[in-house]
Design an enzyme around this catalytic site. Structure first.
Site, PDB file in Angstrom:
ATOM      1  N   GLY A  15      10.777  -4.300  10.645  1.00 43.49           N
ATOM      2  CA  GLY A  15      10.616  -3.626  11.933  1.00 43.49           C
ATOM      3  C   GLY A  15       9.266  -2.931  12.014  1.00 43.49           C
ATOM      4  O   GLY A  15       8.845  -2.298  11.049  1.00 43.49           O
ATOM      5  N   ARG A  76      10.939 -10.587  10.322  1.00 46.63           N
ATOM      6  CA  ARG A  76      11.882 -10.476   9.201  1.00 46.63           C
ATOM      7  C   ARG A  76      12.070 -11.914   8.735  1.00 46.63           C
ATOM      8  O   ARG A  76      12.564 -12.751   9.477  1.00 46.63           O
ATOM      9  CB  ARG A  76      13.214  -9.893   9.652  1.00 46.63           C
ATOM     10  CG  ARG A  76      13.083  -8.513  10.315  1.00 46.63           C
ATOM     11  CD  ARG A  76      14.472  -7.923  10.530  1.00 46.63           C
ATOM     12  NE  ARG A  76      14.481  -6.823  11.483  1.00 46.63           N
ATOM     13  CZ  ARG A  76      14.152  -5.572  11.203  1.00 46.63           C
ATOM     14  NH1 ARG A  76      13.779  -5.242   9.980  1.00 46.63           N
ATOM     15  NH2 ARG A  76      14.212  -4.641  12.124  1.00 46.63           N
ATOM     16  N   ASP A 107      12.259  -1.460   2.631  1.00 47.77           N
ATOM     17  CA  ASP A 107      12.683  -1.927   1.302  1.00 47.77           C
ATOM     18  C   ASP A 107      12.645  -3.453   1.157  1.00 47.77           C
ATOM     19  O   ASP A 107      12.315  -3.970   0.082  1.00 47.77           O
ATOM     20  CB  ASP A 107      14.046  -1.346   0.886  1.00 47.77           C
ATOM     21  CG  ASP A 107      15.121  -1.580   1.924  1.00 47.77           C
ATOM     22  OD1 ASP A 107      14.822  -2.196   2.978  1.00 47.77           O
ATOM     23  OD2 ASP A 107      16.270  -1.167   1.691  1.00 47.77           O
ATOM     24  N   THR A 129       8.296   2.452   8.336  1.00 46.45           N
ATOM     25  CA  THR A 129       9.562   2.300   9.044  1.00 46.45           C
ATOM     26  C   THR A 129       9.889   3.609   9.747  1.00 46.45           C
ATOM     27  O   THR A 129       9.679   4.678   9.166  1.00 46.45           O
ATOM     28  CB  THR A 129      10.736   1.924   8.111  1.00 46.45           C
ATOM     29  OG1 THR A 129      11.967   2.111   8.821  1.00 46.45           O
ATOM     30  CG2 THR A 129      10.787   2.746   6.835  1.00 46.45           C
ATOM     31  N   ASP A 131      12.737   4.673  10.275  1.00 47.44           N
ATOM     32  CA  ASP A 131      14.039   5.181   9.827  1.00 47.44           C
ATOM     33  C   ASP A 131      13.961   6.284   8.760  1.00 47.44           C
ATOM     34  O   ASP A 131      14.929   6.981   8.524  1.00 47.44           O
ATOM     35  CB  ASP A 131      14.883   4.029   9.259  1.00 47.44           C
ATOM     36  CG  ASP A 131      15.084   2.900  10.252  1.00 47.44           C
ATOM     37  OD1 ASP A 131      14.975   3.167  11.461  1.00 47.44           O
ATOM     38  OD2 ASP A 131      15.344   1.766   9.824  1.00 47.44           O
ATOM     39  N   ASP A 133      14.099   5.855   5.694  1.00 49.94           N
ATOM     40  CA  ASP A 133      15.179   5.545   4.751  1.00 49.94           C
ATOM     41  C   ASP A 133      14.672   4.980   3.423  1.00 49.94           C
ATOM     42  O   ASP A 133      15.375   4.241   2.738  1.00 49.94           O
ATOM     43  CB  ASP A 133      16.185   4.581   5.398  1.00 49.94           C
ATOM     44  CG  ASP A 133      15.545   3.255   5.792  1.00 49.94           C
ATOM     45  OD1 ASP A 133      14.306   3.133   5.746  1.00 49.94           O
ATOM     46  OD2 ASP A 133      16.306   2.328   6.143  1.00 49.94           O
ATOM     47  N   ARG A 175      18.893   2.875  11.676  1.00 53.88           N
ATOM     48  CA  ARG A 175      19.734   1.973  10.893  1.00 53.88           C
ATOM     49  C   ARG A 175      20.887   2.757  10.277  1.00 53.88           C
ATOM     50  O   ARG A 175      21.652   3.351  11.020  1.00 53.88           O
ATOM     51  CB  ARG A 175      18.913   1.245   9.831  1.00 53.88           C
ATOM     52  CG  ARG A 175      19.562  -0.053   9.355  1.00 53.88           C
ATOM     53  CD  ARG A 175      18.689  -0.782   8.361  1.00 53.88           C
ATOM     54  NE  ARG A 175      17.532  -1.379   8.979  1.00 53.88           N
ATOM     55  CZ  ARG A 175      17.523  -2.572   9.571  1.00 53.88           C
ATOM     56  NH1 ARG A 175      18.621  -3.293   9.610  1.00 53.88           N
ATOM     57  NH2 ARG A 175      16.439  -3.052  10.122  1.00 53.88           N
TER      58      ARG A 175
HETATM   59  O1  F6P Z   1      14.382  -0.503  10.716  1.00 54.59           O
HETATM   60  C1  F6P Z   1      13.902  -0.205  11.967  1.00 54.59           C
HETATM   61  C2  F6P Z   1      14.937  -0.472  13.018  1.00 54.59           C
HETATM   62  O2  F6P Z   1      14.371  -0.177  14.279  1.00 54.59           O
HETATM   63  C3  F6P Z   1      16.250   0.264  12.859  1.00 54.59           C
HETATM   64  O3  F6P Z   1      16.182   1.588  13.301  1.00 54.59           O
HETATM   65  C4  F6P Z   1      17.172  -0.587  13.674  1.00 54.59           C
HETATM   66  O4  F6P Z   1      18.492  -0.484  13.193  1.00 54.59           O
HETATM   67  C5  F6P Z   1      16.620  -1.985  13.448  1.00 54.59           C
HETATM   68  O5  F6P Z   1      15.296  -1.832  13.002  1.00 54.59           O
HETATM   69  C6  F6P Z   1      16.629  -2.861  14.665  1.00 54.59           C
HETATM   70  O6  F6P Z   1      16.222  -4.113  14.268  1.00 54.59           O
HETATM   71  P1  F6P Z   1      15.720  -5.255  15.274  1.00 54.59           P
HETATM   72  O7  F6P Z   1      14.338  -4.892  15.693  1.00 54.59           O
HETATM   73  O8  F6P Z   1      15.744  -6.468  14.448  1.00 54.59           O
HETATM   74  O9  F6P Z   1      16.638  -5.246  16.434  1.00 54.59           O
END
Ligand code: F6P
Length: 355
Positions: A15, A76, A107, A129, A131, A133, A175
């Site tokens: 992300g 991803r 990670d 990120t 998050d 996290d 997340r």
């Molecule tokens: O890890 C960043 C994040 O924005 C999280 O907060 C969220 O759960 C996820 O990615 C959303 O992923 P995507 O962009 O694949 O919808």
């Protein structure tokens, strides 16, 4: 600095996060100023697999620090998790004479970086990120901007809630981590903050809201971390209305929180991380991630950081701690405790002073 490196690559993966561009700019300039060429790998690890390589000059990255998103795009990439994908990535590195890589992300990105390092392509990770996290790092690139974005949205909601004597439930990204929720809940003076990590006392929230309304309070903000799931956050709206009679609306800013102009804190933290990453890489260090610990920019072995993360998230597998010394395991436990204590304390504060 004497270095054997002639050309390094940089990528952003997973992300995107505001501030990633500041890492890119910092890495590019720091490396070029050491006489090392820089190439951008477009679209994260998939760009490495599919040979999407772009030489970067200082001019290319001038002015990108104030832009959200990532100038190098992101992805991803499941193919990179396979040996075949990995070998294609290595072939691209060989084709372009890329001597080492700086990989910005979470990670999953670090796992990729360690896999490449083991196979002879030195890599350094930088946390990017929203998050927050990454257990190894007190803060991550993008986190501050995301929090500020939620704060601004929450302030706007407060205005209309006050006018209409309403409540607004805001579900925020993160997340499985409740950091954004907890910190913005405090900044917004939310009456309640619900996160996945700690059981939430709904009845206490309703009671508090009823008491506050009896005392004349008009507006209410409740922040919910996305980790609790849509059923929880959307369901809470109905429950609040049923249990308090307070008209309640729901907002899910979702990816809005991932974009936007990076804050000063994110830009500068990112710039320092990028600089440190180049310094490490050109000095022959590999397979580490650049992190913030107690306001210092330091490095940590990726393997250590990943297992530490699992320890914090209670996801340790049987043999995860094999190969670590007693001292290292002690250090991991201390970091987990520090982080846990901070989180629990914040949770107590935010829910104690909401009203
Ligand atoms: O890890 C960043 C994040 O924005 C999280 O907060 C969220 O759960 C996820 O990615 C959303 O992923 P995507 O962009 O694949 O919808």
């Amino acid at each position: 600095m004497e270095t054997k490196f002639k050309k390094i690559g940089i990528l952003t993966s997973g992300g995107d996060a505001p501030g990633m561009n500041s890492v890119i700019k910092s890495v590019t300039c720091a490396a070029i100023n050491q006489g090392v060429e820089v190439v951008g790998i477009l679209g994260g690890y998939s760009g490495l697999i599919n040979d999407r390589i772009k030489p970067l000059t200082k001019n290319d990255v001038a002015g990108i620090v104030s832009l959200g998103g990532t100038f190098l795009y992101s992805d991803r990439c499941d193919e990179f998790k396979t040996e075949e994908g990995m070998q294609k990535a290595i072939a691209t590195c060989k084709k372009h004479n890329i001597d080492g890589i700086i990989a910005i992300g979470g990670d999953g990105t670090f796992r990729g970086a360690t896999d490449l390092s083991i196979r002879g392509i030195p890599c350094i990770g930088v946390s990017g990120t929203i998050d927050n996290d990454i257990t190894a790092s007190d803060i991550t690139v993008g986190y501050d901007t995301a929090m500020n974005t939620v704060m601004k949205l929450g302030d706007a909601l407060r205005d209309t809630c006050e006018s209409h004597a309403r409540c607004n439930v805001i579900e925020v990204m993160g997340r499985n981590a409740g950091y954004i929720a907890i910190e913005t809940g405090l900044a917004l003076n939310a009456i309640g903050v619900a996160v996945q990590e700690i059981p939430f006392d709904k009845e206490a929230l309703f009671e508090k809201m009823n008491e506050a309304r009896k005392n004349g309070k008009r507006s209410f903000i409740v922040v919910v971390a996305e980790g609790l799931g849509a059923e929880f956050s959307e369901g809470l709206v109905t429950e609040i209305e049923e249990k308090t009679g307070i008209e309640t609306r729901f907002v899910r800013p979702a990816h809005i929180v991932r974009g936007g102009i990076p804050t000063l804190a994110d830009r500068n933290f990112a710039a320092k991380c990028g600089y440190k990453a180049v310094e490490l890489l050109l000095n022959g260090v590999s397979d580490v991630v650049v992190v913030s610990r107690h306001d210092q920019i330091v490095s940590m072995e990726i393997k250590f950081a990943l297992i530490l993360d699992r320890m914090y998230k209670n996801k340790l597998k049987d043999d995860d701690l094999e190969g670590f010394t007693v001292e290292q395991i002690k250090q991991m436990k201390e970091i987990c405790k520090e982080r846990h204590d901070y989180f629990v304390n914040m949770y107590e504060v935010v829910n104690a002073i909401g009203y």
